[in-house]
Design a protein around this motif. Structure first.
Motif, PDB file in Angstrom:
ATOM      1  N   UNK A 143      12.246  -4.114  13.698  1.00  0.00           N
ATOM      2  CA  UNK A 143      11.127  -3.277  14.133  1.00  0.00           C
ATOM      3  C   UNK A 143      10.147  -3.063  12.986  1.00  0.00           C
ATOM      4  N   UNK A 144      10.674  -2.918  11.776  1.00  0.00           N
ATOM      5  CA  UNK A 144       9.819  -2.725  10.606  1.00  0.00           C
ATOM      6  C   UNK A 144       8.969  -3.963  10.339  1.00  0.00           C
ATOM      7  N   UNK A 145       9.574  -5.140  10.419  1.00  0.00           N
ATOM      8  CA  UNK A 145       8.834  -6.394  10.218  1.00  0.00           C
ATOM      9  C   UNK A 145       7.708  -6.517  11.251  1.00  0.00           C
ATOM     10  N   UNK A 146       8.004  -6.101  12.477  1.00  0.00           N
ATOM     11  CA  UNK A 146       7.006  -6.165  13.548  1.00  0.00           C
ATOM     12  C   UNK A 146       5.998  -5.016  13.459  1.00  0.00           C
ATOM     13  N   UNK A 147       6.248  -4.095  12.540  1.00  0.00           N
ATOM     14  CA  UNK A 147       5.402  -2.909  12.370  1.00  0.00           C
ATOM     15  C   UNK A 147       5.278  -2.140  13.684  1.00  0.00           C
ATOM     16  N   UNK A 148       6.397  -2.130  14.423  1.00  0.00           N
ATOM     17  CA  UNK A 148       6.468  -1.384  15.675  1.00  0.00           C
ATOM     18  C   UNK A 148       7.070  -0.020  15.331  1.00  0.00           C
ATOM     19  N   UNK A 149       6.202   0.949  15.087  1.00  0.00           N
ATOM     20  CA  UNK A 149       6.652   2.244  14.562  1.00  0.00           C
ATOM     21  C   UNK A 149       7.499   3.005  15.552  1.00  0.00           C
TER      22      UNK A 149
ATOM     23  N   UNK B  23       7.688   7.857  13.737  1.00  0.00           N
ATOM     24  CA  UNK B  23       7.256   8.389  15.034  1.00  0.00           C
ATOM     25  C   UNK B  23       5.839   8.949  14.954  1.00  0.00           C
ATOM     26  N   UNK B  24       5.560   9.657  13.860  1.00  0.00           N
ATOM     27  CA  UNK B  24       4.249  10.294  13.712  1.00  0.00           C
ATOM     28  C   UNK B  24       3.235   9.426  12.966  1.00  0.00           C
ATOM     29  N   UNK B  25       3.689   8.229  12.564  1.00  0.00           N
ATOM     30  CA  UNK B  25       2.869   7.294  11.786  1.00  0.00           C
ATOM     31  C   UNK B  25       2.249   7.994  10.576  1.00  0.00           C
ATOM     32  N   UNK B  26       3.118   8.666   9.847  1.00  0.00           N
ATOM     33  CA  UNK B  26       2.743   9.370   8.626  1.00  0.00           C
ATOM     34  C   UNK B  26       3.440   8.671   7.469  1.00  0.00           C
ATOM     35  N   UNK B  27       2.725   8.441   6.388  1.00  0.00           N
ATOM     36  CA  UNK B  27       3.289   7.810   5.186  1.00  0.00           C
ATOM     37  C   UNK B  27       3.993   6.491   5.530  1.00  0.00           C
ATOM     38  N   UNK B  28       3.399   5.726   6.438  1.00  0.00           N
ATOM     39  CA  UNK B  28       4.052   4.482   6.861  1.00  0.00           C
ATOM     40  C   UNK B  28       4.143   3.464   5.728  1.00  0.00           C
ATOM     41  N   UNK B  29       3.291   3.591   4.722  1.00  0.00           N
ATOM     42  CA  UNK B  29       3.371   2.673   3.590  1.00  0.00           C
ATOM     43  C   UNK B  29       4.647   2.880   2.783  1.00  0.00           C
ATOM     44  N   UNK B  30       5.272   4.037   2.928  1.00  0.00           N
ATOM     45  CA  UNK B  30       6.497   4.333   2.183  1.00  0.00           C
ATOM     46  C   UNK B  30       7.757   3.929   2.968  1.00  0.00           C
ATOM     47  N   UNK B  31       7.616   3.680   4.255  1.00  0.00           N
ATOM     48  CA  UNK B  31       8.786   3.380   5.093  1.00  0.00           C
ATOM     49  C   UNK B  31       9.521   2.117   4.641  1.00  0.00           C
ATOM     50  N   UNK B  32       8.855   1.004   4.317  1.00  0.00           N
ATOM     51  CA  UNK B  32       9.626  -0.163   3.857  1.00  0.00           C
ATOM     52  C   UNK B  32      10.486   0.138   2.632  1.00  0.00           C
TER      53      UNK B  32
END
Length: 100
Positions: free
Chosen positions: A22-28, A62-71
């Motif tokens: 899901x992360x690779x697909x950027x499907x939050x 879920x909230x698409x917050x700080x998504x750059x830090x998720x990986x």
């Protein structure tokens, strides 16, 4: 307890693979759902600290917050899982030696 540990060791790689896909697909939404799915497994082994960390990943996705830090957070989760797997193997061996 040994069965709980075995189930954790068997199931979490499956959940982690779903989360990474899901992360690779950027499907939050799927990242959030994947984190939600793996989260309770840490309660079973007494690692509420990791459960809280996964909850952060879930909420950020879920909230698409700080998504750059998720990986980076998912990479840290993988490191934590490797440490936990090693700890569980040691604990299992100790438990099994006490059974005999």
């Amino acid at each position: 307890m040994i069965e709980v540990f075995d189930t954790f060791i068997e199931q979490t790689p499956i959940y982690l693979a779903e989360l990474e896909a899901a992360l690779v697909a950027r499907n939050w939404l799927k990242v959030s759902n994947g984190a939600h799915k793996i989260k309770p497994t840490f309660t079973y082994i007494g690692r509420n600290d990791v459960k809280d960390f996964v909850s952060l990943i879930e909420n950020n996705a879920r909230n698409q917050v700080a998504i750059e830090q998720i990986p980076g957070d998912v990479e840290r989760l993988k490191e934590l899982l490797n440490e936990i797997y090693a700890q569980l193997q040691v604990a299992k061996a100790e438990m099994q030696s006490n059974i005999i």
